[in-house]
Scaffold this motif. Structure first.
Motif, PDB file in Angstrom:
ATOM      1  N   LEU A 107       0.807  -1.227   0.000  1.00 22.78           N
ATOM      2  CA  LEU A 107       0.000   0.000   0.000  1.00 22.78           C
ATOM      3  C   LEU A 107       0.841   1.279   0.000  1.00 22.78           C
ATOM      4  O   LEU A 107       0.294   2.373  -0.122  1.00 22.78           O
ATOM      5  N   LYS A 108       2.151   1.137   0.157  1.00 29.93           N
ATOM      6  CA  LYS A 108       3.007   2.336   0.231  1.00 29.93           C
ATOM      7  C   LYS A 108       2.893   3.161  -1.049  1.00 29.93           C
ATOM      8  O   LYS A 108       2.968   2.635  -2.157  1.00 29.93           O
ATOM      9  N   GLY A 109       2.684   4.452  -0.870  1.00 32.54           N
ATOM     10  CA  GLY A 109       2.550   5.357  -2.009  1.00 32.54           C
ATOM     11  C   GLY A 109       1.165   5.409  -2.604  1.00 32.54           C
ATOM     12  O   GLY A 109       0.931   6.099  -3.596  1.00 32.54           O
ATOM     13  N   VAL A 110       0.213   4.684  -1.985  1.00 26.35           N
ATOM     14  CA  VAL A 110      -1.163   4.641  -2.489  1.00 26.35           C
ATOM     15  C   VAL A 110      -2.069   5.455  -1.574  1.00 26.35           C
ATOM     16  O   VAL A 110      -1.940   5.405  -0.353  1.00 26.35           O
ATOM     17  N   ASP A 111      -2.982   6.205  -2.169  1.00 29.54           N
ATOM     18  CA  ASP A 111      -3.946   6.986  -1.386  1.00 29.54           C
ATOM     19  C   ASP A 111      -5.313   6.329  -1.517  1.00 29.54           C
ATOM     20  O   ASP A 111      -6.073   6.603  -2.450  1.00 29.54           O
ATOM     21  N   ILE A 112      -5.616   5.432  -0.595  1.00 33.44           N
ATOM     22  CA  ILE A 112      -6.873   4.696  -0.647  1.00 33.44           C
ATOM     23  C   ILE A 112      -7.351   4.422   0.777  1.00 33.44           C
ATOM     24  O   ILE A 112      -6.535   4.204   1.677  1.00 33.44           O
ATOM     25  N   PRO A 113      -8.650   4.468   1.023  1.00 32.60           N
ATOM     26  CA  PRO A 113      -9.156   4.135   2.358  1.00 32.60           C
ATOM     27  C   PRO A 113      -8.930   2.657   2.691  1.00 32.60           C
ATOM     28  O   PRO A 113      -9.139   1.784   1.837  1.00 32.60           O
ATOM     29  N   VAL A 114      -8.512   2.399   3.931  1.00 32.52           N
ATOM     30  CA  VAL A 114      -8.306   1.025   4.400  1.00 32.52           C
ATOM     31  C   VAL A 114      -8.964   0.872   5.765  1.00 32.52           C
ATOM     32  O   VAL A 114      -8.756   1.710   6.656  1.00 32.52           O
ATOM     33  N   MET A 115      -9.735  -0.180   5.920  1.00 28.48           N
ATOM     34  CA  MET A 115     -10.381  -0.483   7.191  1.00 28.48           C
ATOM     35  C   MET A 115      -9.804  -1.791   7.732  1.00 28.48           C
ATOM     36  O   MET A 115      -9.600  -2.732   6.967  1.00 28.48           O
ATOM     37  N   VAL A 116      -9.558  -1.838   9.027  1.00 29.15           N
ATOM     38  CA  VAL A 116      -8.911  -3.001   9.636  1.00 29.15           C
ATOM     39  C   VAL A 116      -9.868  -3.655  10.629  1.00 29.15           C
ATOM     40  O   VAL A 116     -10.263  -3.043  11.628  1.00 29.15           O
ATOM     41  N   LYS A 117     -10.206  -4.912  10.360  1.00 36.70           N
ATOM     42  CA  LYS A 117     -11.072  -5.647  11.285  1.00 36.70           C
ATOM     43  C   LYS A 117     -10.282  -6.067  12.521  1.00 36.70           C
ATOM     44  O   LYS A 117      -9.068  -6.264  12.458  1.00 36.70           O
ATOM     45  N   ASN A 118     -10.999  -6.218  13.637  1.00 37.47           N
ATOM     46  CA  ASN A 118     -10.322  -6.718  14.832  1.00 37.47           C
ATOM     47  C   ASN A 118      -9.840  -8.145  14.588  1.00 37.47           C
ATOM     48  O   ASN A 118     -10.408  -8.868  13.761  1.00 37.47           O
ATOM     49  N   PRO A 119      -8.772  -8.575  15.277  1.00 34.99           N
ATOM     50  CA  PRO A 119      -8.302  -9.953  15.104  1.00 34.99           C
ATOM     51  C   PRO A 119      -9.339 -10.947  15.608  1.00 34.99           C
ATOM     52  O   PRO A 119     -10.221 -10.591  16.383  1.00 34.99           O
ATOM     53  N   VAL A 120      -9.210 -12.191  15.180  1.00 32.06           N
ATOM     54  CA  VAL A 120     -10.153 -13.229  15.590  1.00 32.06           C
ATOM     55  C   VAL A 120     -10.177 -13.361  17.106  1.00 32.06           C
ATOM     56  O   VAL A 120     -11.239 -13.450  17.720  1.00 32.06           O
ATOM     57  N   ASN A 121      -8.989 -13.365  17.722  1.00 34.66           N
ATOM     58  CA  ASN A 121      -8.915 -13.500  19.181  1.00 34.66           C
ATOM     59  C   ASN A 121      -8.931 -12.121  19.848  1.00 34.66           C
ATOM     60  O   ASN A 121      -8.528 -11.125  19.244  1.00 34.66           O
ATOM     61  N   PRO A 122      -9.413 -12.035  21.082  1.00 36.25           N
ATOM     62  CA  PRO A 122      -9.549 -10.734  21.751  1.00 36.25           C
ATOM     63  C   PRO A 122      -8.210 -10.177  22.228  1.00 36.25           C
ATOM     64  O   PRO A 122      -7.861 -10.264  23.402  1.00 36.25           O
ATOM     65  N   ASP A 123      -7.455  -9.602  21.303  1.00 30.96           N
ATOM     66  CA  ASP A 123      -6.140  -9.043  21.596  1.00 30.96           C
ATOM     67  C   ASP A 123      -6.095  -7.620  21.050  1.00 30.96           C
ATOM     68  O   ASP A 123      -5.902  -7.402  19.847  1.00 30.96           O
ATOM     69  N   LEU A 124      -6.259  -6.649  21.943  1.00 34.90           N
ATOM     70  CA  LEU A 124      -6.294  -5.245  21.519  1.00 34.90           C
ATOM     71  C   LEU A 124      -4.972  -4.824  20.903  1.00 34.90           C
ATOM     72  O   LEU A 124      -4.942  -4.035  19.951  1.00 34.90           O
ATOM     73  N   SER A 125      -3.854  -5.332  21.413  1.00 33.48           N
ATOM     74  CA  SER A 125      -2.539  -4.958  20.900  1.00 33.48           C
ATOM     75  C   SER A 125      -2.380  -5.360  19.431  1.00 33.48           C
ATOM     76  O   SER A 125      -1.796  -4.617  18.635  1.00 33.48           O
ATOM     77  N   LEU A 126      -2.888  -6.542  19.066  1.00 27.20           N
ATOM     78  CA  LEU A 126      -2.819  -6.962  17.667  1.00 27.20           C
ATOM     79  C   LEU A 126      -3.620  -6.023  16.769  1.00 27.20           C
ATOM     80  O   LEU A 126      -3.190  -5.686  15.655  1.00 27.20           O
ATOM     81  N   TRP A 127      -4.777  -5.638  17.230  1.00 24.37           N
ATOM     82  CA  TRP A 127      -5.634  -4.716  16.459  1.00 24.37           C
ATOM     83  C   TRP A 127      -4.919  -3.381  16.281  1.00 24.37           C
ATOM     84  O   TRP A 127      -4.817  -2.849  15.172  1.00 24.37           O
ATOM     85  N   ILE A 128      -4.406  -2.841  17.369  1.00 26.80           N
ATOM     86  CA  ILE A 128      -3.683  -1.570  17.318  1.00 26.80           C
ATOM     87  C   ILE A 128      -2.455  -1.687  16.425  1.00 26.80           C
ATOM     88  O   ILE A 128      -2.174  -0.806  15.596  1.00 26.80           O
ATOM     89  N   GLY A 129      -1.710  -2.796  16.577  1.00 27.40           N
ATOM     90  CA  GLY A 129      -0.509  -2.986  15.774  1.00 27.40           C
ATOM     91  C   GLY A 129      -0.807  -2.999  14.287  1.00 27.40           C
ATOM     92  O   GLY A 129      -0.059  -2.425  13.475  1.00 27.40           O
TER      93      GLY A 129
END
Length: 374
Positions: free
Chosen positions: A128-150
């Motif tokens: 995605l580097k150099g691209v201007d496009i909206p990206v949405m990130v789903k939460n990980p399967v397991n309940p790990d906030l750090s993975l989502w944030i990362g």
């Protein structure tokens, strides 16, 4: 701790035809006719902000339908040309990103199975580097906030500022009414860390069946989530994937029309003054609760010291059962949910055990030192 994310406001990269913002479409693009016909019906409602469709479908087990593949991107192009709806797809590899970009897809999302793997997320971020496009990130399967944030940070570090999160619930060993446990507190925690980050709710994957979608959708909006991603199929009864959680476009139109939209704040000074007064009362009570908890822990330390001096074990099961039963009953009498009271008591009990264990361990150090020098 606030996250240092560089984010453009949601309104700057996607415009809702009506409120709430709604991304809808079939779980999977199955045939060109199915996808285009569904898109026309969704566009006809006047409610849909963008058309979603699964092109590549990561499945739990081999042999299941894993998506129609790249040819589905051409179907999306046709649906967009005929309806005017922007398109959104899930990307799980750098190659997916390249093909979707060439096909003119407007919005990408990173799926829950990808979010759980930093290597996969980094591969997507690099593409995605150099691209201007909206990206949405789903939460990980397991309940790990750090993975989502990362995952959000990796995509943001690639230069993507049109960024949002998707709350689709978490896997759990416990069998409940939901396909994926909402665990609303994790989504709220993410919002606390990144107040400017838009969060879209995915009631289809949380619910797992269409009957629960209205409830989850309303709760998400009540928690100030910025929109919904709902799966919609022209005929869910014959859908190749996730048939139970898809709605017809007509049913989706009816559902969204019955949702209640609430504002996070109001301009009325009278309402603001009343809220400030009530919040002030809560602040005082919170201070009192914390003060009483501190006093309780001081007594816990005295008990711990007494147990140490008299050779008594830390855990007294009968005493804990008595506390749990009596306090839960008392909580019910005061209109507190039993589950809430139990969780609160368990948290307090865990800290009590920790403090008493710490005191017990302090008594062992001098003994060990005497043995060493004997």
């Amino acid at each position: 701790m606030k996250l240092d994310l560089k984010i453009q406001p949601l309104s700057s990269w996607i415009t809702a035809k009506k409120q709430p913002l709604l991304i809808a479409g079939p779980c999977s693009a199955e045939t060109e006719e199915q996808l285009v016909a569904t898109a026309h019906l969704l566009a006809k409602t006047g409610r849909v902000t963008a058309l979603r469709a699964g092109i590549w479908k990561p499945r739990t087990r081999p042999g299941e339908f894993e998506g129609i593949g790249s040819i589905g991107l051409e179907w999306l192009k046709r649906a967009k040309a005929e309806t005017g709806l922007p398109t959104a797809v899930e990307v799980a590899t750098g190659k997916h990103v390249e093909e979707a970009l060439k096909a003119g897809v407007d919005i990408f999302w990173v799926g829950a199975r990808s979010t759980v793997n930093p290597f996969t997320v980094q591969e997507i971020a690099d593409a995605l580097k150099g691209v201007d496009i909206p990206v949405m990130v789903k939460n990980p399967v397991n309940p790990d906030l750090s993975l989502w944030i990362g995952a959000l940070e990796r995509i943001n570090n690639a230069g993507i500022t049109k960024l949002a999160a998707i709350h689709r619930g978490f896997s759990s060993f416990e069998k409940t009414a939901f396909r994926n446990e909402p665990m609303w507190d994790l989504a709220i925690n993410l919002k606390t860390h990144a107040p400017d980050l838009p969060i879209i709710n995915d009631p289809s994957h949380i619910s797992g069946n269409r009957e629960l979608i209205p409830y989850v959708s309303q709760k998400a909006l009540d928690l100030d989530m910025q929109g919904l991603m709902i799966e919609s199929h022209i005929d869910p009864s014959v859908a190749w994937t996730d048939a139970k959680q898809q709605l017809t476009p007509a049913a989706l139109d009816d559902l969204v029309g019955r949702l209640t939209l609430r504002q996070p704040e109001t301009a009325s000074s009278e309402v603001k003054d009343k809220l400030a007064e009530l919040r002030n009362q809560i602040d005082k009570l919170d201070d009192l609760v914390i003060q009483k908890l501190a006093e309780r822990m001081q007594i816990v330390e005295k008990i711990g010291q007494y147990k140490k001096d008299n050779g008594i074990t830390i855990l007294q099961v009968n005493r804990w059962d008595e506390i749990l039963q009596k306090r839960t009953q008392y909580g019910k009498a005061l209109k507190l949910e039993a589950d809430f009271t139990e969780k609160l008591l368990e948290l307090i009990h865990s800290e009590s055990i920790r403090k008493q264990t710490e005191i017990m361990n302090q008594s062992q150090a001098p003994v060990q030192e005497k043995l060493t020098h004997a």
